[in-house]
Design an enzyme around this catalytic site. Structure first.
Site, PDB file in Angstrom:
ATOM      1  N   CYS A   2       0.852  -1.184   0.000  1.00 16.03           N
ATOM      2  CA  CYS A   2       0.000   0.000   0.000  1.00 16.03           C
ATOM      3  C   CYS A   2       0.885   1.231   0.000  1.00 16.03           C
ATOM      4  CB  CYS A   2      -0.866  -0.010   1.253  1.00 16.03           C
ATOM      5  SG  CYS A   2      -1.737  -1.555   1.480  1.00 16.03           S
ATOM      6  N   ARG A  27       1.409   1.806  -5.932  1.00 17.34           N
ATOM      7  CA  ARG A  27       1.711   0.789  -4.927  1.00 17.34           C
ATOM      8  C   ARG A  27       0.480  -0.036  -4.583  1.00 17.34           C
ATOM      9  NH1 ARG A  27       6.359   1.807  -2.412  1.00 17.34           N
ATOM     10  NH2 ARG A  27       5.750   0.485  -0.684  1.00 17.34           N
ATOM     11  N   TRP A  75      -3.695  -1.944  -1.324  1.00 20.40           N
ATOM     12  CA  TRP A  75      -3.631  -3.160  -2.131  1.00 20.40           C
ATOM     13  C   TRP A  75      -3.996  -4.267  -1.160  1.00 20.40           C
ATOM     14  CZ3 TRP A  75      -1.613  -8.024  -2.726  1.00 20.40           C
ATOM     15  CH2 TRP A  75      -1.625  -8.568  -4.003  1.00 20.40           C
ATOM     16  N   ASN A 101       1.147  -0.050   6.007  1.00 19.97           N
ATOM     17  CA  ASN A 101       1.571  -0.828   4.837  1.00 19.97           C
ATOM     18  C   ASN A 101       2.392  -2.000   5.364  1.00 19.97           C
ATOM     19  OD1 ASN A 101       2.480  -1.899   2.441  1.00 19.97           O
ATOM     20  ND2 ASN A 101       4.229  -0.493   2.338  1.00 19.97           N
ATOM     21  N   GLY A 102       1.917  -3.205   5.090  1.00 21.47           N
ATOM     22  CA  GLY A 102       2.618  -4.387   5.605  1.00 21.47           C
ATOM     23  C   GLY A 102       1.615  -5.420   6.069  1.00 21.47           C
ATOM     24  N   GLU A 480      10.353 -11.924 -20.781  1.00 25.36           N
ATOM     25  CA  GLU A 480       9.946 -10.575 -20.364  1.00 25.36           C
ATOM     26  C   GLU A 480       8.843 -10.015 -21.266  1.00 25.36           C
ATOM     27  OE1 GLU A 480       9.672  -6.717 -18.648  1.00 25.36           O
ATOM     28  OE2 GLU A 480      10.008  -8.749 -17.936  1.00 25.36           O
ATOM     29  N   LYS A 484       5.188  -8.770 -20.001  1.00 24.56           N
ATOM     30  CA  LYS A 484       4.613  -7.443 -20.278  1.00 24.56           C
ATOM     31  C   LYS A 484       3.198  -7.575 -20.836  1.00 24.56           C
ATOM     32  CE  LYS A 484       6.610  -5.249 -18.194  1.00 24.56           C
ATOM     33  NZ  LYS A 484       7.577  -6.016 -17.537  1.00 24.56           N
ATOM     34  N   GLU A 487       0.821  -8.624 -18.150  1.00 24.14           N
ATOM     35  CA  GLU A 487       0.575  -7.589 -17.129  1.00 24.14           C
ATOM     36  C   GLU A 487      -0.422  -6.531 -17.580  1.00 24.14           C
ATOM     37  OE1 GLU A 487       3.962  -6.396 -14.272  1.00 24.14           O
ATOM     38  OE2 GLU A 487       4.930  -6.666 -16.206  1.00 24.14           O
ATOM     39  N   HIS A 503       9.173 -29.822 -27.362  1.00 19.00           N
ATOM     40  CA  HIS A 503       9.018 -30.747 -26.223  1.00 19.00           C
ATOM     41  C   HIS A 503       7.705 -30.505 -25.488  1.00 19.00           C
ATOM     42  CE1 HIS A 503      13.140 -31.918 -26.964  1.00 19.00           C
ATOM     43  NE2 HIS A 503      13.475 -30.654 -26.948  1.00 19.00           N
ATOM     44  N   LYS A 602       3.281  -1.783  -7.867  1.00 17.31           N
ATOM     45  CA  LYS A 602       4.643  -1.525  -8.345  1.00 17.31           C
ATOM     46  C   LYS A 602       5.697  -2.195  -7.485  1.00 17.31           C
ATOM     47  CE  LYS A 602       7.663   0.278 -11.012  1.00 17.31           C
ATOM     48  NZ  LYS A 602       7.799  -0.307 -12.332  1.00 17.31           N
TER      49      LYS A 602
END
Ligand code: AGP
Length: 607
Positions: A2, A27, A75, A101-102, A480, A484, A487, A503, A602
């Site tokens: 958060c 965040r 969040w 936050n935590g 990557e 992207k 996301e 395979h 983030k």
């Protein structure tokens, strides 16, 4: 993960809190809230959704002109996004207000004890036990600070806290354990924030709180104590980022702005660090460990997400150029792995935010095993940069878009510089440094053709599955690129090393399952061609990223985007750009908020 903010000073706190929360929204952004104190009364406002929903709510309220307040953008971890679960949380007496936050790990047993003692809870969160615990000590006649310290002794887990007491509106309290927290030092005003991006434009002077520290902040003074109430001297540092850097400028989204910052970011990452005359590299942040580094037997790279994929490029670089055996580990796995360590092993933690909990815990494990720990970090003063004994800052500037783009480029550039720093092949170093200096221009050339990618994104936007293929240095780029697209467009996309396709993944190939093939002209492209033949034979659409002048690829791929030629080890700095743009345009065309994708944040500061 958060974002928390706090203000005490001469100005009306509300607009400052809202502005700060907006800067911290990357965040977490599923609900938000603020509380301000005026004449020993409090005014609390909460809403579900982004900060702009809270702003709408507050618009209808007359300005209270309060000089102290705290705020939070959430969040969710404990309790779904809702008004009652959003912060601030407070006690039964409506006296103590907390934003957090935590994660409080022992909140269940504490909540049971508090309930047995008559406390009424309004939310499902872990955080709400904090104001009730403080209240329980106040009821036992303790003064506010003692009540706060006792509470901090009791709670287990991670926290960045901002606390205000209605009966004490001249003081803002803060406490930190693992989650990031920074104090902004102003003139006749002071700020609190989860990270300095929320302070840009208000003050350049900041104090980074360390674990186990509690701050007592008034308009004019700041005092910091440890849990034993021992006073800690203040360490004020100056921020290097400016407001412009933390704003969108003429771009519709931070993600696109940060993709277009690619050339400047690569340049500012190597500037002043490479000497193209002899290819020598100077990394001030590693000088004090250089002698030990020269004797390194093995490198372990620890990271998460995009930083992990940058680490995979680093593995090829360290092994092939510096001839140092290298492993890359997902930090979330490494932290619980019983791994034998050989003497001479050096650990490199890669992190944009410098606050990722899994990477921090993996780092702690390496430190507990007395391994030398280095960091490649973008956020100056962040926890990982302080928990490692030496390292290299990325100098990529603030990265606001949740989907990391420019930081990936800068991380790879730093890994190239570290490889050159540890290599002795002067001839090759000269070639690399000369070629590296040409990269920004080559990225600019790619960005100038972004409209081409936008057009192709229109063609591919409705597919629900995508396979990304690459080989050697471009295998991590495939991973990557797939990340992207996941996301920001929520499309199921998988990255694979092309040789692995037959395979298993080839079973997925069909006219509805396109492949993004990263196939620049290099020593391995012929192998890639045969993989593309296998896909074409099964009518799988192919979008290829190829090298200008490649005459063969068009006969294999449905669509081709050409990039300038460079040496293989630098290719990831070019091949990733069209993939970042592709993901961006598809996300936009599917109508999503690419700067704040659903379910993401983030910096992941909880496990
Ligand atoms: C990448 O776009 C994501 N934001 C995420 O995977 C990120 O790379 C990961 O959480 C690691 O973050 P860090 O680099 O700040 O440690």
């Amino acid at each position: 993960m958060c974002g928390i903010i706090g203000y005490i000073g001469k100005e009306d706190s509300l607009p400052i809190l809202i502005k700060g929360l907006k800067a911290l929204e990357y965040r977490g952004y599923d609900s938000a809230g603020v509380v301000v104190l005026v004449d020993n009364k409090f005014e609390i406002s909460k809403s579900v959704g982004q900060v702009k929903e809270l702003e709408k709510l507050l618009k209808n309220k007359k300005s209270l002109n309060s000089h102290i307040g705290i705020g939070h953008t959430r969040w969710a971890t404990h309790g779904a996004p809702s008004k009652s679960n959003s912060h601030p949380h407070y006690d039964c007496l409506n006296r103590v207000f907390v934003v957090h936050n935590g994660i409080i790990e022992n909140y269940k047993e504490l909540k049971r004890y508090l309930k047995k003692n008559g406390h009424k809870f309004k939310s499902e969160t872990d955080t709400e036990i904090i104001p009730h615990l403080i209240e329980s000590f106040l009821k036992k006649g303790k003064d506010f600070e003692t009540a706060l310290f006792y509470t901090l002794e009791l709670i287990k887990g991670t926290y960045a806290l901002a606390v205000i007491d209605v009966n004490n509106p001249e003081i803002l309290y803060a406490a930190k354990l693992s989650s990031p927290l920074v104090i902004g030092v102003g003139n006749n005003e002071n700020f609190l924030a989860s990270d300095s991006s929320a302070l840009i434009g208000r003050t350049k002077n900041v104090i980074y709180l360390n674990d186990g520290e509690i701050a007592k902040i008034s308009k004019k003074n700041i005092s910091i104590y440890n849990l034993k109430k021992k006073k800690i001297p203040l360490e004020i540092v100056s921020l290097e980022w400016n407001l412009e850097q933390a704003q969108k400028g003429d771009f519709p989204h931070f993600m696109l702005k940060e993709i277009f910052e690619g050339p400047e970011v690569v340049r500012s990452t190597y500037q002043g660090r490479i000497n193209t005359k002899d290819g020598s590299v100077k990394l001030g942040g590693l000088e004090k460990v250089f002698d030990k580094l020269k004797k390194v037997k093995r490198i372990l790279i620890l990271a998460c997400g995009t930083s992990y994929y940058a680490g995979l490029v680093g593995e090829y670089l360290f092994e092939e150029i510096a001839k140092i055996p290298t492993e890359v580990h997902f930090a979330s796995e490494f932290r619980y792995r019983d791994k034998p360590f050989e003497k001479g092993t050096v650990v490199i933690a890669i992190s944009q935010s410098g606050e990722t909990a899994d990477t921090l815990a993996a780092l702690q494990k390496a430190k507990d095993n007395r391994l030398m720990t280095l960091g490649i970090v973008n956020t100056v003063g962040s926890t990982i940069s302080r928990e490692t004994i030496a390292g290299v800052y990325n100098h990529a500037g603030p990265e606001i878009g949740v989907a990391s783009t420019k930081a990936f480029l800068s991380q790879i550039t730093v890994l190239i510089l570290m490889t050159m720093y540890l290599s002795t092949d002067k001839k090759l170093l000269k070639i690399i440094s000369k070629e590296l200096e040409k990269i920004p221009e080559k990225i600019e050339k790619i960005l100038k053709q972004s409209k081409k990618i936008e057009k192709l994104a229109e063609k591919y936007k409705n597919y629900e599955n995508f396979l990304f293929l690459g080989r050697r240095y471009n295998y991590p780029v495939a991973l990557e690129g797939a990340l992207k697209l996941k996301e920001v467009s929520y499309i199921h996309s998988e990255g694979y090393c092309a040789g692995e396709m037959k395979h298993g993944p080839i079973a997925m190939i069909s006219p509805d399952f396109p492949t993004m093939a990263i196939v620049p002209q290099n020593g391995i492209s012929k192998k890639m061609f045969s993989n593309l033949e296998e896909i074409k034979a099964r009518k799988g659409p192919i979008f290829a990223i190829a090298t200008e002048g490649d005459k063969e690829i068009s006969s294999l791929a449905n669509d081709v985007f050409f990039i300038p030629k460079t040496i293989e080890l630098l290719e990831p700095l070019l091949t990733i750009i069209p993939l970042q743009l592709f993901a961006y345009y598809i996300g936009i065309k599917r109508g999503y908020d690419v700067d704040k994708p659903r379910n993401l944040a983030k910096s992941v500061t909880v496990e």
